[in-house]
Design a protein around this motif. Structure first.
Motif, PDB file in Angstrom:
ATOM      1  N   HIS A  53       0.838  -1.197   0.000  1.00  0.00           N
ATOM      2  CA  HIS A  53       0.000   0.000   0.000  1.00  0.00           C
ATOM      3  C   HIS A  53       0.875   1.249   0.000  1.00  0.00           C
ATOM      4  N   PHE A  54       0.498   2.201  -0.808  1.00  0.00           N
ATOM      5  CA  PHE A  54       1.116   3.523  -0.817  1.00  0.00           C
ATOM      6  C   PHE A  54       0.034   4.568  -0.594  1.00  0.00           C
ATOM      7  N   GLU A  55       0.370   5.613   0.160  1.00  0.00           N
ATOM      8  CA  GLU A  55      -0.462   6.814   0.243  1.00  0.00           C
ATOM      9  C   GLU A  55       0.466   8.009   0.062  1.00  0.00           C
ATOM     10  N   ARG A  56       0.187   8.793  -0.960  1.00  0.00           N
ATOM     11  CA  ARG A  56       1.130   9.847  -1.369  1.00  0.00           C
ATOM     12  C   ARG A  56       0.374  11.113  -1.727  1.00  0.00           C
ATOM     13  N   GLN A  57       0.684  12.214  -1.024  1.00  0.00           N
ATOM     14  CA  GLN A  57       0.128  13.510  -1.383  1.00  0.00           C
ATOM     15  C   GLN A  57       0.850  14.035  -2.615  1.00  0.00           C
TER      16      GLN A  57
ATOM     17  N   VAL B 107     -11.455   9.064 -10.010  1.00  0.00           N
ATOM     18  CA  VAL B 107     -11.475   8.661  -8.595  1.00  0.00           C
ATOM     19  C   VAL B 107     -10.874   7.279  -8.347  1.00  0.00           C
ATOM     20  N   GLU B 108     -11.239   6.297  -9.158  1.00  0.00           N
ATOM     21  CA  GLU B 108     -10.794   4.934  -8.875  1.00  0.00           C
ATOM     22  C   GLU B 108     -10.518   4.166 -10.160  1.00  0.00           C
ATOM     23  N   LEU B 109      -9.443   3.387 -10.138  1.00  0.00           N
ATOM     24  CA  LEU B 109      -9.077   2.520 -11.248  1.00  0.00           C
ATOM     25  C   LEU B 109      -8.610   1.187 -10.670  1.00  0.00           C
ATOM     26  N   THR B 110      -9.214   0.088 -11.120  1.00  0.00           N
ATOM     27  CA  THR B 110      -8.842  -1.235 -10.639  1.00  0.00           C
ATOM     28  C   THR B 110      -8.680  -2.189 -11.816  1.00  0.00           C
ATOM     29  N   TYR B 111      -7.592  -2.936 -11.816  1.00  0.00           N
ATOM     30  CA  TYR B 111      -7.395  -3.945 -12.850  1.00  0.00           C
ATOM     31  C   TYR B 111      -6.687  -5.157 -12.237  1.00  0.00           C
ATOM     32  N   GLU B 112      -6.766  -6.262 -12.970  1.00  0.00           N
ATOM     33  CA  GLU B 112      -6.126  -7.487 -12.516  1.00  0.00           C
ATOM     34  C   GLU B 112      -4.648  -7.500 -12.874  1.00  0.00           C
ATOM     35  N   TRP B 113      -3.884  -8.219 -12.082  1.00  0.00           N
ATOM     36  CA  TRP B 113      -2.528  -8.578 -12.476  1.00  0.00           C
ATOM     37  C   TRP B 113      -2.375 -10.091 -12.231  1.00  0.00           C
TER      38      TRP B 113
ATOM     39  N   TRP C 266      -6.056   1.937  -7.750  1.00  0.00           N
ATOM     40  CA  TRP C 266      -5.665   3.323  -7.512  1.00  0.00           C
ATOM     41  C   TRP C 266      -6.888   4.097  -7.026  1.00  0.00           C
ATOM     42  N   HIS C 267      -6.705   4.900  -5.997  1.00  0.00           N
ATOM     43  CA  HIS C 267      -7.739   5.825  -5.541  1.00  0.00           C
ATOM     44  C   HIS C 267      -7.162   7.245  -5.565  1.00  0.00           C
ATOM     45  N   LEU C 268      -7.970   8.191  -5.988  1.00  0.00           N
ATOM     46  CA  LEU C 268      -7.607   9.605  -5.940  1.00  0.00           C
ATOM     47  C   LEU C 268      -8.715  10.370  -5.224  1.00  0.00           C
TER      48      LEU C 268
ATOM     49  N   LEU D  86      -3.120  10.375  -3.470  1.00  0.00           N
ATOM     50  CA  LEU D  86      -3.071   9.124  -4.225  1.00  0.00           C
ATOM     51  C   LEU D  86      -2.906   7.953  -3.276  1.00  0.00           C
ATOM     52  N   GLN D  87      -3.673   6.889  -3.531  1.00  0.00           N
ATOM     53  CA  GLN D  87      -3.514   5.641  -2.799  1.00  0.00           C
ATOM     54  C   GLN D  87      -3.407   4.492  -3.795  1.00  0.00           C
ATOM     55  N   LEU D  88      -2.461   3.627  -3.574  1.00  0.00           N
ATOM     56  CA  LEU D  88      -2.272   2.430  -4.381  1.00  0.00           C
ATOM     57  C   LEU D  88      -2.305   1.211  -3.470  1.00  0.00           C
ATOM     58  N   THR D  89      -3.120   0.225  -3.835  1.00  0.00           N
ATOM     59  CA  THR D  89      -3.130  -1.052  -3.131  1.00  0.00           C
ATOM     60  C   THR D  89      -2.979  -2.168  -4.155  1.00  0.00           C
ATOM     61  N   GLN D  90      -1.991  -3.016  -3.974  1.00  0.00           N
ATOM     62  CA  GLN D  90      -1.786  -4.181  -4.829  1.00  0.00           C
ATOM     63  C   GLN D  90      -1.948  -5.425  -3.972  1.00  0.00           C
ATOM     64  N   THR D  91      -2.943  -6.242  -4.268  1.00  0.00           N
ATOM     65  CA  THR D  91      -3.171  -7.462  -3.510  1.00  0.00           C
ATOM     66  C   THR D  91      -2.337  -8.600  -4.090  1.00  0.00           C
ATOM     67  N   GLY D  92      -2.279  -9.673  -3.309  1.00  0.00           N
ATOM     68  CA  GLY D  92      -1.494 -10.815  -3.739  1.00  0.00           C
ATOM     69  C   GLY D  92      -0.098 -10.769  -3.147  1.00  0.00           C
ATOM     70  N   PRO D  93       0.747 -11.685  -3.514  1.00  0.00           N
ATOM     71  CA  PRO D  93       2.150 -11.650  -3.052  1.00  0.00           C
ATOM     72  C   PRO D  93       2.891 -10.534  -3.782  1.00  0.00           C
TER      73      PRO D  93
END
Length: 264
Positions: free
Chosen positions: A169-173, A207-213, A220-222, A231-238
């Motif tokens: 997870h990242f949170e970045r102004q 506001v929001e963008l979600t895709y699979e990897w 991504w959330h804005l 900005l917030q980024l969350t990547q699930t999985g290993p």
């Protein structure tokens, strides 16, 4: 100028100091008189100047007081100490006499640690304006956006975290509005090295963008933040191995946005 950022009792504490070539009594008036405050403080202020007195803050675009724009004077010892809350934030102003003026100390206690670089850059510019209002000769510093990016690095606010389940997870102004940030996130080429951008699951501009990897999802959330998009980024999985690649990509984006903002 001297700036430090710490965590105390679960809250973020920003401390700043400024040597001023003005006597404490003169600076005190600038801290407490609405007309003087109008020359440097970020909001219009009305206050009942006594312990437990009410204080309110108004921005030009706002018509009514909200819970976040009112407070109470918590400490009052003229011309040495003034402390009040601004919503949930606490601001403490102290003046210590020196041989040629005074040392102004600002302590700002808040809960938005990712926004701390924005607060620092903003207060630096306010204190520069205070010095000029008092008749000093403060030279305007770098553009707000460049100051902001300096303190992001100084405070380590550019770092992501690995969650217990292996997600990151990242949170970045940022220093640009979300509408300006969105095109970069929506570009299929904007992806960390080693990640294959898969099926688009959600796109709610800006506001929001979600895709699979390969092993989960990237989201991504804005939202509106202090001075630009949060900005917030969350990547699930290993995902631990992608912490550094995402960091480098986000910082390149942040640097480009700050440079563009400063040049405009």
């Amino acid at each position: 100028m001297n700036e430090t950022l710490t965590t105390e009792n679960g809250r973020t504490v920003l401390r700043m100091e400024r040597s001023l070539h003005h006597q404490p009594e003169k600076v005190w008036r600038a801290l407490t008189e609405p007309k003087e405050l109008g020359g440097w403080f970020p909001a219009a202020v009305e206050l009942d100047l006594r312990l437990d007195g009410r204080i309110s803050f108004t921005f030009p675009e706002e018509q009514d007081d909200t819970d976040g724009n009112v407070g109470v004077i918590r400490a009052y010892d003229p011309p040495r100490l003034l402390e009040y809350n601004w919503g949930s934030e606490i601001l403490r102003w102290e003046l210590d006499p020196t041989a040629d003026g005074c040392l102004l100390k600002l302590t700002a206690i808040h809960d938005d640690r990712p926004g701390s670089a924005s607060f620092t850059a903003g207060w630096i510019q306010c204190l520069d304006a205070l010095d000029r209002v008092l008749g000093g000769s403060s030279i305007p510093r770098e553009h707000y956006a460049l100051l902001h990016e300096h303190f992001v690095k100084a405070y380590g606010l550019d770092q992501g975290t690995v969650l217990d389940d292996g997600s990151i997870h990242f949170e970045r102004q940022l220093t640009a509005p979300k509408e300006q940030v969105w095109p970069a996130l929506a570009d299929p080429a904007f992806v960390a090295e080693g990640i294959e951008r898969g099926r688009l699951l959600k796109s709610d501009e800006p506001v929001e963008l979600t895709y699979e990897w390969q092993h989960g999802t990237v989201t991504w959330h804005l939202r509106d933040g202090n001075g630009g998009a949060r900005l917030q980024l969350t990547q699930t999985g290993p995902a631990k191995q992608f912490l550094d690649p995402w960091h480098d990509l986000i910082e390149t984006l942040a640097r480009n946005l700050a440079t563009t903002t400063a040049a405009s």
